[in-house]
Design an enzyme around this catalytic site. Structure first.
Site, PDB file in Angstrom:
ATOM      1  N   SER A 167       0.848  -1.194   0.000  1.00 31.81           N
ATOM      2  CA  SER A 167       0.000   0.000   0.000  1.00 31.81           C
ATOM      3  C   SER A 167       0.879   1.238   0.000  1.00 31.81           C
ATOM      4  CB  SER A 167      -0.934   0.012   1.205  1.00 31.81           C
ATOM      5  OG  SER A 167      -0.304   0.632   2.302  1.00 31.81           O
ATOM      6  N   LYS A 168       0.392   2.259  -0.677  1.00 34.34           N
ATOM      7  CA  LYS A 168       1.115   3.527  -0.754  1.00 34.34           C
ATOM      8  C   LYS A 168       1.302   4.109   0.650  1.00 34.34           C
ATOM      9  CE  LYS A 168       2.716   6.990  -3.304  1.00 34.34           C
ATOM     10  NZ  LYS A 168       3.971   6.867  -4.019  1.00 34.34           N
TER      11      LYS A 168
END
Length: 492
Positions: A263-264
């Site tokens: 995930s960013k």
């Protein structure tokens, strides 16, 4: 107010049929994460493998998440990755518009049609405006569920705010088929009456993409396995309208490790980040293709694929149910293979901006030639070649090397002999320097390495270099080489 059925007939008549049609439908949120890139790639590969049509659609119904300039990032990434789309906002097509916010009227009409068919209902409850999520909203406790269409319509006509909800059957089960996970059966009582149209008149993601997929003639819907739980509700929408259900392809997630999805938010790299870290687009795509898919048959052992080869080889039977772990080392391995396979001219072009970060005046193409076989990522380059621009600080201990049989005394003798020989060269070419040094080693009755080691250390000031003594001296030029060798001799 009766619905105009002619509108729906005209919409149906526009739908292209008879070939595979896939779509990549990102939300413009500002970057292309690895899972998103993989969805785009798989969607493109399914279309290209079947000689079908690949469509780009922008899903911007969630206005709160939109990021300025994000649509340009999508276009730019697809173009760089050569994932060309046949239809989309920028190229048009038979089922335009391809931006959801420009299709707003369509969704309202189809939601009302679903109400008429008894598969959706107007809901006026305060709790109703929960957007994408219906929370723990129970249809058994919703008084609106029991309203007759006439009563509900009267309240709508009176201007009361409402949402439109899907009416899920209370009894029975819904079975849907996924190309990777097979048949999945869900009890209807476990599904919630999700919101289809929000109070602001905009559709939820779950409703808009079913309508668009049908009206655009999409045959294969590729998305992450986190949407598996929504698939039965999509199925019931298709069935409510009397439409054919497309082939679902739910891809298992891309994980950072065994426990965590990428995930960013946790700082995992997007496509742009990987480019900035010195990875080639071709290597990224090749690696991402193998995160959840593997080739079969004669090519089961093959690792390196061009985009054309992937399009030929790709089939849904090769897709995996297991999560794929994103391994930076494996990507680096792929990148090194791609860098080595480039033509010297292409590599020099790619390497030049990185060489120029630390080396200003020396010939970039000649330095690049030393790097190609010794470089895993383009971002490794500036540090590897900085010694060409300025001799680093180093200690005399570097002149000692067991394998080359050198120590400070031996190295001093070698440099004392090498400096006048190199001074006497009339031409400064690779061959002249090489012949001069090998002839000198023979004269001194030492191995080539015993002479070359101290020359390279004095010229570069570091133990590990791209290229050996001969190449480094040639690129530095005669004057700079002799200056550095004299400094080395002073240290000894």
């Amino acid at each position: 107010m009766a619905l105009d059925m002619k509108y729906f007939e005209e919409m149906e008549a526009k739908i292209p049929k008879g070939r595979v049609r896939t779509r990549f439908a990102p939300s413009p949120t500002g970057y292309m994460h690895v899972g998103n890139l993989r969805t785009a790639l798989y969607t493109w590969l399914i279309a290209r493998n079947a000689g079908g049509t690949f469509i780009l659609r922008i899903e911007d119904t969630d206005q709160g998440r939109l990021v300025e300039g994000a649509t340009d990032v999508i276009y730019k990434t697809l173009a760089e990755c050569h994932l060309d789309h046949d239809e989309g906002p920028d190229v048009g097509g038979p089922v335009a518009p391809y931006i959801q916010s420009e299709r707003r009227d369509t969704y309202g009409k189809y939601a009302r049609l679903l109400v008429e068919k008894g598969h959706a209902y107007y809901c006026f409850c305060e709790k109703a405006d929960s957007g994408e999520d219906s929370g723990d909203f129970s249809r058994r406790l919703d008084p609106c569920w029991f309203l007759s269409l006439e009563e509900a319509q009267a309240r709508v006509d009176a201007g009361e705010p409402y949402v439109i909800r899907q009416r899920i059957p209370d009894e029975g089960t819904t079975i849907f088929h996924d190309a990777i996970f097979g048949d999945i059966t869900v009890e209807n009582k476990t599904l919630d009456d999700q919101v289809l149209i929000k109070r602001d008149g905009l559709p939820t993601y779950n409703f808009a993409n079913v309508i668009d997929d049908h009206l655009m003639g999409i045959t294969h819907v590729v998305r992450g396995s986190e949407y598996l739980s929504s698939a039965p509700k999509y199925n019931l929408l298709y069935e409510g309208f009397g439409w054919e259900v497309p082939t679902y392809v739910h891809c298992s997630p891309v994980m950072r490790d065994a426990q965590n999805k990428m995930s960013k938010r946790h700082g995992d790299p997007s496509y742009e980040d990987l480019k900035d870290q010195g990875f080639l687009t071709e290597a990224i795509l090749n690696y991402v293709a193998l995160l959840g898919w593997s080739p079969r048959g004669d090519i089961a052992e093959q690792e390196v694929f061009s985009l054309e080869e992937l399009a030929k080889a790709f089939d849904l039977m090769g897709m995996s149910k297991s999560p794929a772990i994103f391994d930076m080392e494996k990507l680096t391995h792929f990148n090194a293979l791609y860098l080595r396979a480039m033509s010297p001219e292409d590599f020099a072009r790619a390497a030049e901006p990185y060489i120029r970060q630390t080396v200003r005046d020396l010939p970039a193409a000649e330095i690049a030639a030393l790097l190609q076989a010794r470089c895993e990522k383009l971002t490794d380059i500036p540090e590897k070649v900085a010694f060409f621009q300025a001799l680093p600080e180093y200690g005399a201990d570097l002149f000692t090397n067991k394998k080359s049989k050198t120590n400070p005394e031996v190295s001093r003798a070698m440099l004392e002999a090498a400096i006048p020989m190199l001074e006497g060269l009339s031409v400064w070419t690779q061959d002249a320097i090489h012949e001069g040094l090998t002839a000198l080693a023979e004269k001194l009755e030492v191995k080539n390495a015993t002479l070359m080691w101290p020359v390279r250390i004095a010229a570069a000031g570091q133990a590990v270099t791209p290229g050996g003594a001969v190449e480094i001296c040639r690129i530095l030029g005669k004057e700079e080489t002799l200056c550095r060798l004299r400094l080395g001799l002073d240290k000894l």
